[in-house]
Design an enzyme around this catalytic site. Sequence first.
Site, PDB file in Angstrom:
ATOM      1  N   ASP A  13       0.818  -1.230   0.000  1.00 37.79           N
ATOM      2  CA  ASP A  13       0.000   0.000   0.000  1.00 37.79           C
ATOM      3  C   ASP A  13       0.843   1.267   0.000  1.00 37.79           C
ATOM      4  O   ASP A  13       0.356   2.334   0.379  1.00 37.79           O
ATOM      5  CB  ASP A  13      -0.943   0.048   1.219  1.00 37.79           C
ATOM      6  CG  ASP A  13      -1.792  -1.190   1.373  1.00 37.79           C
ATOM      7  OD1 ASP A  13      -2.236  -1.712   0.345  1.00 37.79           O
ATOM      8  OD2 ASP A  13      -2.012  -1.630   2.515  1.00 37.79           O
ATOM      9  N   HIS A  43      -2.556  -2.871  -7.347  1.00 39.38           N
ATOM     10  CA  HIS A  43      -1.962  -1.550  -7.526  1.00 39.38           C
ATOM     11  C   HIS A  43      -2.998  -0.621  -8.155  1.00 39.38           C
ATOM     12  O   HIS A  43      -3.714  -1.016  -9.073  1.00 39.38           O
ATOM     13  CB  HIS A  43      -0.719  -1.628  -8.429  1.00 39.38           C
ATOM     14  CG  HIS A  43       0.422  -2.366  -7.799  1.00 39.38           C
ATOM     15  ND1 HIS A  43       1.466  -2.899  -8.534  1.00 39.38           N
ATOM     16  CD2 HIS A  43       0.683  -2.667  -6.514  1.00 39.38           C
ATOM     17  CE1 HIS A  43       2.321  -3.480  -7.706  1.00 39.38           C
ATOM     18  NE2 HIS A  43       1.858  -3.360  -6.486  1.00 39.38           N
TER      19      HIS A  43
END
Length: 332
Positions: A13, A43
């Site tokens: 993240d 992503h």
Amino acid sequence: MPSTVVVGGFFGDEGKGKIISYLAQRDNPTIVVRGGAGPNAGHTIEDGDKKYKVRMLPSGFLNKKARLMIGPGVVVNPDVLHKEISEFDVSKRTFVDYNAGIIEKSHTDADSGGRLKEKIGSTGSGTGPANADRAMRTLKMAKEIDSLKQYMADVPGEVNAALERDENVLVEGTQGTFLSLFHGSYPFVTSKDVTASGICADIGLGPKNVDDVMVVFKSYVTRVGEGLLEGEISMEETASRGWAEVGTVTGRQRRAAEFNFNMAKRAVMLNSATQIGLTKLDVLFSECAHKQSFDDLSDNAKAFITKIEDVLNVPVTLIGTGPGVDDIIDLR
């Protein structure tokens, strides 16, 4: 042999998708190749008014000339891959290694309940059980799947041949250093090593053929799922700071803490980092939103970046100042 490996420095993240997408367009690599675990890593890329979420393809797909490759160390869900190939119209430039592993329904079923889901906080993608079957030598390979025949390639051969021709190769990692099976907060980790060494092994890139390793840190730390998060703040505090986020794959609330210099220093060590990409500076310092020059940053933001460089002894070369691909300061 200009090769750059991009990996996450915390728990995933970190904004690797944005950094990789920028590098794919700015440095114009002929190949963007993905290592890592599998479709348990998501992503997010924003380009103008469009937002893309990818789980199987490399994040560098916005470069229309780059060949997109998935290394033999990755486990692939054919359904997820076909969906992304169709959505992004990249069928003619997508390549999967013959020896990539295959996620089947039995793996997603095993990953969606019991200990993995309830204790570890697995994503339910089937990645862990597939990698377990690979270790037991029972997993199907991509070369056995008819629907993938047109995408088959010798990815290590292609990557190394490109480097011999002095072409740019961008290597994309997934998850983050402290989700590594070996170096993370076991057992709350992913099913393999995701440090730079592991990612390179996934695609068949030897250590002498790596030029740069960029470790990506967010300006604060977040984590999805279970496991230790040192200095964790409450969800209420997270929201009040504007740090509230959800995971790309799971949609779960991300837990948060302030930037952890000790963890960052260890990540630099474990990955042999030569550069740092820093994302979401605009979330920590709102006055820095969309800036594209270091000189335009506030004094507090500059001091934060200088402290990172002083403590980690590695230059911060890319600074994310917003969600868009071009919201970046490139100090390389």
